[in-house]
Design an enzyme around this catalytic site. Structure first.
Site, PDB file in Angstrom:
ATOM      1  N   TYR A  51      -1.663   0.005  10.343  1.00  0.00           N
ATOM      2  CA  TYR A  51      -1.992  -0.597   9.040  1.00  0.00           C
ATOM      3  C   TYR A  51      -0.796  -0.471   8.087  1.00  0.00           C
ATOM      4  O   TYR A  51      -0.309  -1.457   7.529  1.00  0.00           O
ATOM      5  CB  TYR A  51      -3.234   0.079   8.434  1.00  0.00           C
ATOM      6  CG  TYR A  51      -3.405  -0.244   6.972  1.00  0.00           C
ATOM      7  CD1 TYR A  51      -3.785  -1.528   6.568  1.00  0.00           C
ATOM      8  CD2 TYR A  51      -3.133   0.702   5.981  1.00  0.00           C
ATOM      9  CE1 TYR A  51      -3.903  -1.835   5.219  1.00  0.00           C
ATOM     10  CE2 TYR A  51      -3.250   0.398   4.637  1.00  0.00           C
ATOM     11  CZ  TYR A  51      -3.633  -0.869   4.263  1.00  0.00           C
ATOM     12  OH  TYR A  51      -3.739  -1.183   2.931  1.00  0.00           O
ATOM     13  N   SER A  92       0.826  -1.209   0.000  1.00  0.00           N
ATOM     14  CA  SER A  92       0.000   0.000   0.000  1.00  0.00           C
ATOM     15  C   SER A  92       0.858   1.255   0.000  1.00  0.00           C
ATOM     16  O   SER A  92       1.978   1.263   0.549  1.00  0.00           O
ATOM     17  CB  SER A  92      -0.848  -0.019   1.275  1.00  0.00           C
ATOM     18  OG  SER A  92      -1.462   1.226   1.488  1.00  0.00           O
ATOM     19  N   LYS A 121       2.125  -3.403   6.584  1.00  0.00           N
ATOM     20  CA  LYS A 121       2.511  -3.651   5.183  1.00  0.00           C
ATOM     21  C   LYS A 121       4.025  -3.516   5.007  1.00  0.00           C
ATOM     22  O   LYS A 121       4.656  -4.305   4.290  1.00  0.00           O
ATOM     23  CB  LYS A 121       1.791  -2.655   4.261  1.00  0.00           C
ATOM     24  CG  LYS A 121       0.282  -2.838   4.211  1.00  0.00           C
ATOM     25  CD  LYS A 121      -0.083  -4.124   3.504  1.00  0.00           C
ATOM     26  CE  LYS A 121      -1.580  -4.343   3.412  1.00  0.00           C
ATOM     27  NZ  LYS A 121      -1.930  -5.624   2.759  1.00  0.00           N
TER      28      LYS A 121
END
Ligand code: UFG
Length: 320
Positions: A135, A111, A139
């Site tokens: 989050y 992302s 990643k």
């Protein structure tokens, strides 16, 4: 080829499954949710190593696509354990099972969140990685693990750093549906369809031309084609690396609302609200590396077209 698609029932994963099956490949989906009918499905949480071993024992996969992750930034701040468990620990379990089964090619859904609040735009892959929430950090941790798994075990991978995935299958059979929905375009279209009163605009005081946040929206079908090219790249002997996937053009929240008004012909009421915590003012990709190394050519770079495909699906499946 025979591919394992982890998370193949989700928004981007289901488009990938469609892309692969249309190209004549065999696909097995692992997901806790049911994929579309007609797709081989194993209901499993990939944290379950023995279950993965059984699956890899039954099928000789040529490569794995890994889409399964939690994606809500706010939730990741409130409950980081959930994100590190699902996005990092479960991915580690998958990587270990791939090692045991000697399946050596992986495409991983990363992302733009790995860059955090960018120092400048457009963002290329060399931009410092400084995620600002669990989050994004989950990643980036996986991307770093993947580098180490290549060095130590020869597991070759491509991490694809999506900017704002949007749109729907041009045929209108697949689309975006998260529960709860937090993404801008589906929420705008729900407002257009009368399924919600208004779209809330989080902040009109950003340092951007109209004061609303700018994002780079990339069509989900173009994401799928990039994954297919990433596998071709690995099979041709490409080294492990990461690619940004975006159109290189930023649109503000207000511009997206205006585009949706044009596409739908509906009024679409707005409601102004304060900034949403953790939203960078601008995220725009420099995806030159994907274009030059993979030969990626997005087919749908017009915002109106992206919104039109999403609207087509919203109208066809209003009960989703
Ligand atoms: N927005 C609104 N109102 C809404 C929803 C969103 O104004 O009701 C704004 C947001 O503030 C943001 C823009 O619309 O400025 C886009 O928001 P999205 O929630 O659609 O997507 P994000 O830009 O937050 O996406 C980020 C990362 C992705 C990551 C995703 C996780 O850029 O890499 O969060 O869901 F995958």
């Amino acid at each position: 080829m025979k591919y394992l698609v982890v998370g193949g029932a989700g928004y981007i994963g289901s488009h990938m499954v469609r892309h692969l099956t249309k190209a004549g490949h065999q696909v097995v989906v692992v997901d806790t949710a049911r994929p579309r009918p007609g797709i081989a499905w194993v209901a499993m949480d990939i944290v379950d190593g023995p279950a993965l071993d059984r699956l890899f024992g039954e099928h000789r996969f040529d490569a794995v696509f890994h889409f399964a992750s939690f994606i809500q930034v706010g939730e990741s701040v409130a409950d980081p354990g959930k994100y590190y468990q699902n996005n990092v620990a479960a991915t580690l379990s998958l990587l270990q099972a791939m090692r045991r089964a000697q399946v050596n090619h992986l495409v991983f859904s990363s992302s733009a969140a790995v860059y955090g609040d960018p120092l400048s735009v457009p963002i290329d892959e060399a931009h410092p990685k400084a995620p600002i929430n669990p989050y994004g950090r989950s990643k980036w941790i996986v991307e770093q693990m993947l580098g180490e798994f290549d060095q130590a075990y020869g597991l070759k991978s491509v991490s694809l750093r999506y900017f704002n995935a949007a749109g729907a299958d041009p045929g209108g059979q697949l689309g975006e549906c998260h529960e709860p929905e937090t993404h801008l375009i589906p929420l705008i279209l729900q407002a257009a369809a009368g399924r919600r009163e208004a779209i809330t605009v989080y902040g009109r005081d950003y340092d951007t031309p109209d004061g609303t946040c700018i994002r780079d929206y990339v069509h989900v079908s173009d994401l799928a084609s990039a994954h297919a090219q990433a596998i071709d790249y690995l099979r041709a002997g490409g080294t492990s690396t990461a690619f940004n996937l975006g159109n290189g053009q930023g649109f503000s929240v207000q511009q997206v609302i205006d585009a949706a008004r044009t596409v739908t012909g509906r009024t679409i009421a707005t409601l102004d609200a304060p900034r949403r915590a953790g939203d960078p003012p601008r995220l725009v990709a420099d995806a030159g590396k994907a274009r030059s190394v993979l030969g990626w050519q997005p087919a749908f770079s017009s915002l109106e077209q992206i919104v039109a495909h999403a609207w087509n699906w919203e109208c066809k499946y209003p009960w989703h």
